[in-house]
Scaffold this motif. Structure first.
Motif, mmCIF file in Angstrom:
data_model
loop_
_atom_site.group_PDB
_atom_site.id
_atom_site.type_symbol
_atom_site.label_atom_id
_atom_site.label_comp_id
_atom_site.label_asym_id
_atom_site.label_seq_id
_atom_site.Cartn_x
_atom_site.Cartn_y
_atom_site.Cartn_z
ATOM 1 N N VAL A 92 -101.524 41.021 37.815
ATOM 2 C CA VAL A 92 -101.786 40.093 38.880
ATOM 3 C C VAL A 92 -103.160 39.110 39.060
ATOM 4 O O VAL A 92 -102.782 38.071 39.157
ATOM 5 N N MET A 93 -103.842 39.521 38.283
ATOM 6 C CA MET A 93 -105.235 38.703 37.637
ATOM 7 C C MET A 93 -104.997 38.245 37.422
ATOM 8 O O MET A 93 -105.241 36.964 38.172
ATOM 9 N N GLY A 94 -103.720 37.401 36.390
ATOM 10 C CA GLY A 94 -103.713 35.838 35.592
ATOM 11 C C GLY A 94 -102.493 35.861 36.390
ATOM 12 O O GLY A 94 -102.243 35.056 36.407
ATOM 13 N N SER A 95 -102.317 36.190 37.258
ATOM 14 C CA SER A 95 -100.467 35.315 38.159
ATOM 15 C C SER A 95 -101.733 34.508 39.834
ATOM 16 O O SER A 95 -101.027 33.423 39.676
ATOM 17 N N VAL A 96 -102.679 35.534 39.968
ATOM 18 C CA VAL A 96 -103.535 34.530 41.224
ATOM 19 C C VAL A 96 -104.619 33.455 41.331
ATOM 20 O O VAL A 96 -105.181 32.847 41.216
ATOM 21 N N THR A 97 -105.191 33.097 39.515
ATOM 22 C CA THR A 97 -106.300 32.498 39.639
ATOM 23 C C THR A 97 -106.193 31.649 38.235
ATOM 24 O O THR A 97 -105.166 31.812 37.134
ATOM 25 N N PRO A 98 -106.500 30.296 37.952
ATOM 26 C CA PRO A 98 -106.335 29.506 37.635
ATOM 27 C C PRO A 98 -107.086 29.487 35.994
ATOM 28 O O PRO A 98 -106.789 29.258 35.219
ATOM 29 N N THR A 99 -107.977 30.793 36.241
ATOM 30 C CA THR A 99 -109.051 30.135 35.067
ATOM 31 C C THR A 99 -108.425 31.028 34.064
ATOM 32 O O THR A 99 -109.233 30.063 32.938
ATOM 33 N N LEU A 100 -106.999 31.824 33.871
ATOM 34 C CA LEU A 100 -107.370 32.194 32.346
ATOM 35 C C LEU A 100 -106.308 30.784 31.849
ATOM 36 O O LEU A 100 -106.686 30.684 30.468
ATOM 37 N N ASP A 101 -105.620 29.756 32.450
ATOM 38 C CA ASP A 101 -105.167 28.918 32.177
ATOM 39 C C ASP A 101 -106.450 27.884 31.640
ATOM 40 O O ASP A 101 -106.056 27.286 29.682
ATOM 41 N N ASN A 102 -107.596 27.817 32.065
ATOM 42 C CA ASN A 102 -108.710 26.757 31.625
ATOM 43 C C ASN A 102 -109.612 27.175 30.350
ATOM 44 O O ASN A 102 -109.852 26.825 29.949
ATOM 45 N N LEU A 103 -109.369 29.026 30.658
ATOM 46 C CA LEU A 103 -109.818 29.654 29.868
ATOM 47 C C LEU A 103 -109.050 29.199 28.535
ATOM 48 O O LEU A 103 -109.856 29.597 26.583
ATOM 49 N N PHE A 104 -107.509 29.079 28.017
ATOM 50 C CA PHE A 104 -107.060 28.777 26.902
ATOM 51 C C PHE A 104 -107.433 27.640 26.142
ATOM 52 O O PHE A 104 -107.723 27.563 25.391
ATOM 53 N N MET A 105 -107.311 26.957 27.285
ATOM 54 C CA MET A 105 -107.642 25.555 26.547
ATOM 55 C C MET A 105 -109.087 24.621 26.251
ATOM 56 O O MET A 105 -109.423 24.317 25.070
ATOM 57 N N GLU A 106 -109.887 25.482 27.124
ATOM 58 C CA GLU A 106 -110.865 25.946 26.817
ATOM 59 C C GLU A 106 -111.448 26.199 24.424
ATOM 60 O O GLU A 106 -112.204 26.332 24.162
ATOM 61 N N SER A 107 -110.745 26.840 24.737
ATOM 62 C CA SER A 107 -110.545 27.807 23.776
ATOM 63 C C SER A 107 -109.575 27.450 22.014
ATOM 64 O O SER A 107 -110.380 26.913 21.964
ATOM 65 N N LEU A 108 -108.971 26.413 22.795
ATOM 66 C CA LEU A 108 -108.214 25.436 22.414
ATOM 67 C C LEU A 108 -109.237 24.674 21.118
ATOM 68 O O LEU A 108 -109.299 24.113 20.237
ATOM 69 N N LYS A 109 -109.395 24.158 22.735
ATOM 70 C CA LYS A 109 -110.764 22.726 22.362
ATOM 71 C C LYS A 109 -112.450 23.138 21.079
ATOM 72 O O LYS A 109 -111.940 22.947 19.954
ATOM 73 N N TRP A 110 -112.361 24.873 20.979
ATOM 74 C CA TRP A 110 -113.213 25.557 20.409
ATOM 75 C C TRP A 110 -113.029 26.024 18.466
ATOM 76 O O TRP A 110 -112.835 24.660 17.780
ATOM 77 N N VAL A 111 -111.534 25.958 18.908
ATOM 78 C CA VAL A 111 -110.881 26.008 17.620
ATOM 79 C C VAL A 111 -111.151 25.211 16.833
ATOM 80 O O VAL A 111 -111.327 24.727 15.437
ATOM 81 N N ASP A 112 -109.982 23.822 17.664
ATOM 82 C CA ASP A 112 -109.944 22.264 17.059
ATOM 83 C C ASP A 112 -111.429 22.016 16.136
ATOM 84 O O ASP A 112 -111.772 21.719 15.789
ATOM 85 N N THR A 113 -112.581 21.892 17.350
ATOM 86 C CA THR A 113 -113.777 21.736 17.190
ATOM 87 C C THR A 113 -114.658 22.566 15.928
ATOM 88 O O THR A 113 -114.870 21.713 14.949
ATOM 89 N N THR A 114 -114.088 24.006 15.819
ATOM 90 C CA THR A 114 -114.924 24.102 14.881
ATOM 91 C C THR A 114 -114.044 23.881 13.532
ATOM 92 O O THR A 114 -114.517 24.230 12.240
ATOM 93 N N TYR A 115 -112.708 23.512 13.325
ATOM 94 C CA TYR A 115 -111.936 23.570 12.044
ATOM 95 C C TYR A 115 -112.884 22.225 11.540
ATOM 96 O O TYR A 115 -112.840 21.427 10.057
ATOM 97 N N VAL A 116 -112.907 21.112 12.290
ATOM 98 C CA VAL A 116 -113.309 19.973 12.234
ATOM 99 C C VAL A 116 -114.492 20.537 11.756
ATOM 100 O O VAL A 116 -114.820 18.903 10.091
#
Length: 369
Positions: A102-126
């Motif tokens: 339910v919490m994942g369905s009603v808030t965009p927080t997890l989408d933001n968290l995914f994108m922020e983490s994906l950015k971190w994965v790319d940054t760490t790799y570089v």
């Protein structure tokens, strides 16, 4: 069987550990905004949990009132009734897991968290490969994915209201809960009851991962006690639901058709189950569950870099990318990597390199992370 073999599940479990470790290294994961959202989610989860458990509380109060007039010290039906209700709540209906969904369905927080983490994965790799030849490195995920809209076609861009989203989710959960209760009730029928869970599991597993795993689960279901079978099946189904939720930020941007998405999941089923199984268990922990859910979403960003290739920017090439990603092209390569070289898939490989590695040639000794 190759999609759901023990080695694939083990590799998924490894990605859980490595992905969580990588996510927890991201300083943006511990910002004030994320802490505030987590605190709100914990409070909301507690409130929803109390509301959903009202029927159980009412039965416990009724039993307590009866105990004032009847001596229940030597009776066992009251303990069995309460423990049975707790079992149905936690294992059959999966109420704690439902709260996290339910919490994942009603808030965009997890989408933001995914994108922020994906950015971190790319940054760490570089950062780890800043001295390497750029031609040997993989492409970036975050810059392209952030360019994709998250609501598909124009007519779908109008966001559903919060109430509509909750109602839709409750309808889906209500249907699944009703089916779970019906199957569980059928297990009490004399004669055929012991075959209900094994048969239901065979039918579902056969559709999802093939006849061999389904046959194994059916045979085991005839031997083990019913409670263990219920725990196993609900963990499996919950892990599938959780994995589907965790991957929504990716699929909201890369728009597979329903059939393409089904094949995408089946082709990666073992790794996805291994990745999500541990998180599924931890998400059910009171209070900490919502925090684990956030870590799981952040870890999914790392998972995406292992089971897909970097997407192109939106445009004509995106449809070609989707068609090429339905099947996991690097599956055999990834599953055959030694345990201590799990990250070596993060290379920009030519077609010849991929064929050579899959056929068993030695993997070049590069610095991959």
């Amino acid at each position: 069987m190759s999609n759901f073999d023990p080695n694939a599940i083990l590799r998924g479990a490894q990605l859980t550990v490595v992905g969580a470790h990588r996510a927890l290294q991201n300083p943006e994961l511990f910002t004030t905004a994320h802490y505030h959202q987590a605190a709100v989610a914990v409070c909301a989860g507690l409130a929803i949990r109390i509301i959903l458990n009202i029927p159980i509380y009412m039965v416990k109060i009724l039993v307590w009132i009866i105990s004032l007039f009847v001596n229940l010290d030597h009776e066992t039906w009251d303990d069995k009734l309460i423990s049975g209700l707790d079992f149905i709540s936690k294992s059959v209906l999966q109420v704690p897991f439902f709260l996290m969904m339910v919490m994942g369905s009603v808030t965009p927080t997890l989408d933001n968290l995914f994108m922020e983490s994906l950015k971190w994965v790319d940054t760490t790799y570089v950062q780890k490969h800043k001295s390497d030849d750029p031609a040997t490195l993989r492409g970036m995920y975050y810059p392209a994915l952030k360019m994709y809209p998250t609501h598909g076609d124009k007519e779908k861009k109008e966001k559903r209201s919060l109430i509509d989203g909750v109602i839709l989710f409750l309808a889906k959960y209500g249907r699944r809960a009703a089916i779970s209760l019906a199957i569980y009730a059928l297990t009490f029928l004399p004669g055929i009851g012991r075959f209900v869970l094994p048969t239901a599991s065979f039918y579902t597993f056969n559709k999802a991962v093939g006849p061999v795993p389904a046959g194994i689960v059916f045979a085991v279901g005839l031997i083990v006690p019913k409670q263990y079978m219920v725990h196993f099946l609900q963990t499996y189904f919950s892990s599938r639901s959780l994995m589907s939720r965790l991957l929504e930020p990716y699929f909201h941007r890369i728009r597979f058709t329903k059939q393409q998405k089904k094949i995408w999941f089946i082709d990666r089923s073992g790794v996805l189950f291994g990745f999500s199984a541990a998180f599924t268990v931890m998400v059910k922990v009171p209070l900490l569950g919502v925090l684990i859910y956030g870590i799981a979403e952040a870890s999914t960003a790392y998972l995406i870099t292992k089971v897909t290739e970097p997407p192109p920017p939106p445009g004509p090439s995106s449809q070609e990318y989707i068609e090429s990603e339905v099947r996991w092209k690097n599956k055999h390569l990834f599953l055959n990597l030694p345990l201590d070289r799990l990250d070596e898939l993060n290379a920009r490989m030519t077609g010849a390199e991929k064929v050579g590695r899959v056929e068993g040639t030695e993997i070049p000794r590069r610095k991959f992370t």
